[in-house]
Write an enzyme that holds these catalytic residues in place. Structure first.
Site, short mmCIF file in Angstrom:
data_model
loop_
_atom_site.label_atom_id
_atom_site.label_comp_id
_atom_site.label_asym_id
_atom_site.label_seq_id
_atom_site.Cartn_x
_atom_site.Cartn_y
_atom_site.Cartn_z
N ASN A 12 0.80 -1.22 0.00
CA ASN A 12 0.00 0.00 0.00
C ASN A 12 0.83 1.28 0.00
O ASN A 12 0.31 2.37 -0.21
CB ASN A 12 -0.94 0.02 1.21
N THR A 13 2.16 1.17 0.23
CA THR A 13 2.97 2.38 0.33
C THR A 13 4.42 2.08 -0.01
O THR A 13 4.85 0.93 -0.03
CB THR A 13 2.87 2.97 1.76
N GLY A 14 5.17 3.14 -0.29
CA GLY A 14 6.62 3.04 -0.42
C GLY A 14 7.11 2.05 -1.45
O GLY A 14 6.57 1.96 -2.57
N ILE A 15 8.14 1.29 -1.09
CA ILE A 15 8.76 0.33 -2.00
C ILE A 15 7.75 -0.72 -2.44
O ILE A 15 7.71 -1.12 -3.61
CB ILE A 15 9.96 -0.36 -1.31
N GLY A 16 6.91 -1.17 -1.51
CA GLY A 16 5.92 -2.19 -1.85
C GLY A 16 4.95 -1.73 -2.92
O GLY A 16 4.63 -2.47 -3.86
N SER A 139 18.27 -6.22 4.17
CA SER A 139 18.88 -4.90 4.23
C SER A 139 20.39 -5.06 4.33
O SER A 139 20.89 -6.08 4.82
CB SER A 139 18.38 -4.14 5.46
N TYR A 165 16.68 -4.42 14.59
CA TYR A 165 16.47 -4.40 13.14
C TYR A 165 17.57 -5.18 12.42
O TYR A 165 17.28 -6.00 11.54
CB TYR A 165 16.44 -2.96 12.64
#
Length: 275
Positions: A12-16, A139, A165
């Site tokens: 729904n947002t960003g990279i995705g 990452s 993370y």
């Protein structure tokens, strides 16, 4: 990608969202797996407007809930008889320790355990649809990650967002390596990717003054989606599995990620946590 069915978590947002848009532009039917379906529907409408695709779907998925993961997989299997690409894009970076609905430390629970469980739930369909691909967003921070086997969920040590993370992103690569062995001969490939340092909502918990400064040096979400799209679709990567990609090139993962004993230890531990 004509005729292929793809899932993008956190679509729904960003990279995705840009990954989903790129898949749709290439002719795929895309399912946006989102915690916030309202935002998912807005993303769907935007992707449909820019690509001309009218078959983009939205489905509820909360990686912090094992029940939600299983419900999503059941709903997907009921509607679709194939799955060609699973992009495990969704993840988070929390500023303080919290727990998922199932009592797991949130960073580890969502970024690793939730991703692991969703993949397991969808594996039979991926095998049925082979050749198929799994993309796991890790990452570059996995190089600094360390698996603290005695306290993976920060129940005793002081919580550190950086350590939590980094550990979860190392877990993503350990998972990728272990899964690739298990998929030998199935026609299903799995690879981990680093999207780059991207200006997205992912960094919303950071001080805004710092983010405005850092954003001058960050990639756009569209640029960040390029590696995921390459690994998900490039014909020359058919059969390539168990690799770690940066800037659309396979490079050596961290030494800690290559430890097969650690890969199997994490797999067994995750099986128990995922139930």
């Amino acid at each position: 990608m004509n005729g292929k069915v793809c899932i993008v978590t956190g679509g729904n947002t960003g990279i995705g969202k840009e990954t989903a848009r790129g898949l749709a532009q290439r002719g795929a039917k895309v399912v946006l797996a989102c915690r916030d379906t309202g935002k998912g529907e807005a993303a769907r409408d935007d992707i449909a407007r820019t690509t001309g695709r009218t078959d983009v779907e939205v489905s509820a998925l909360d990686l912090a809930s094992k029940a939600s993961i299983r419900a999503f997989a059941e709903t997907f299997r009921a509607k679709h008889d194939r799955l060609d690409v699973l992009v495990n894009n969704a993840g988070l970076w929390t500023g303080s320790r919290s727990t998922t609905k199932d009592g797991l430390e949130t960073t580890f629970g969502v970024n690793h355990v939730g991703t692991w469980l969703l993949t397991q739930e969808l594996l039979p369909l991926l095998k049925h649809s082979a050749p198929s691909r799994i993309v796991v967003l890790s990452s570059r921070m996995h190089y600094q990650g360390r698996m603290d086997w005695d306290d993976l969920q920060f129940e005793r040590r002081k919580f550190s967002r950086m350590k939590a993370y980094g550990q979860s992103k190392l877990a993503n690569v350990l998972f990728t390596k272990a899964l690739s062995r298990r998929l030998t001969g199935t026609g299903v490939t799995v690879n981990a990717v680093h999207p780059g340092v991207v200006a997205t909502e992912f960094s919303r918990d950071f001080p805004q003054v710092l983010m405005k400064l850092f954003s001058l040096f960050m990639l756009t979400p569209e640029q960040g989606a390029a590696c995921s799209l390459h690994v998900a679709t490039a014909p020359e990567l058919a059969g390539v599995t168990g690799e770690y990609f940066e800037k659309s090139r396979a490079i050596p993962a961290a030494k800690a990620a290559l430890d097969e004993v650690a890969q199997e230890r994490l797999w067994k531990l995750t099986e128990a946590l995922a139930g």
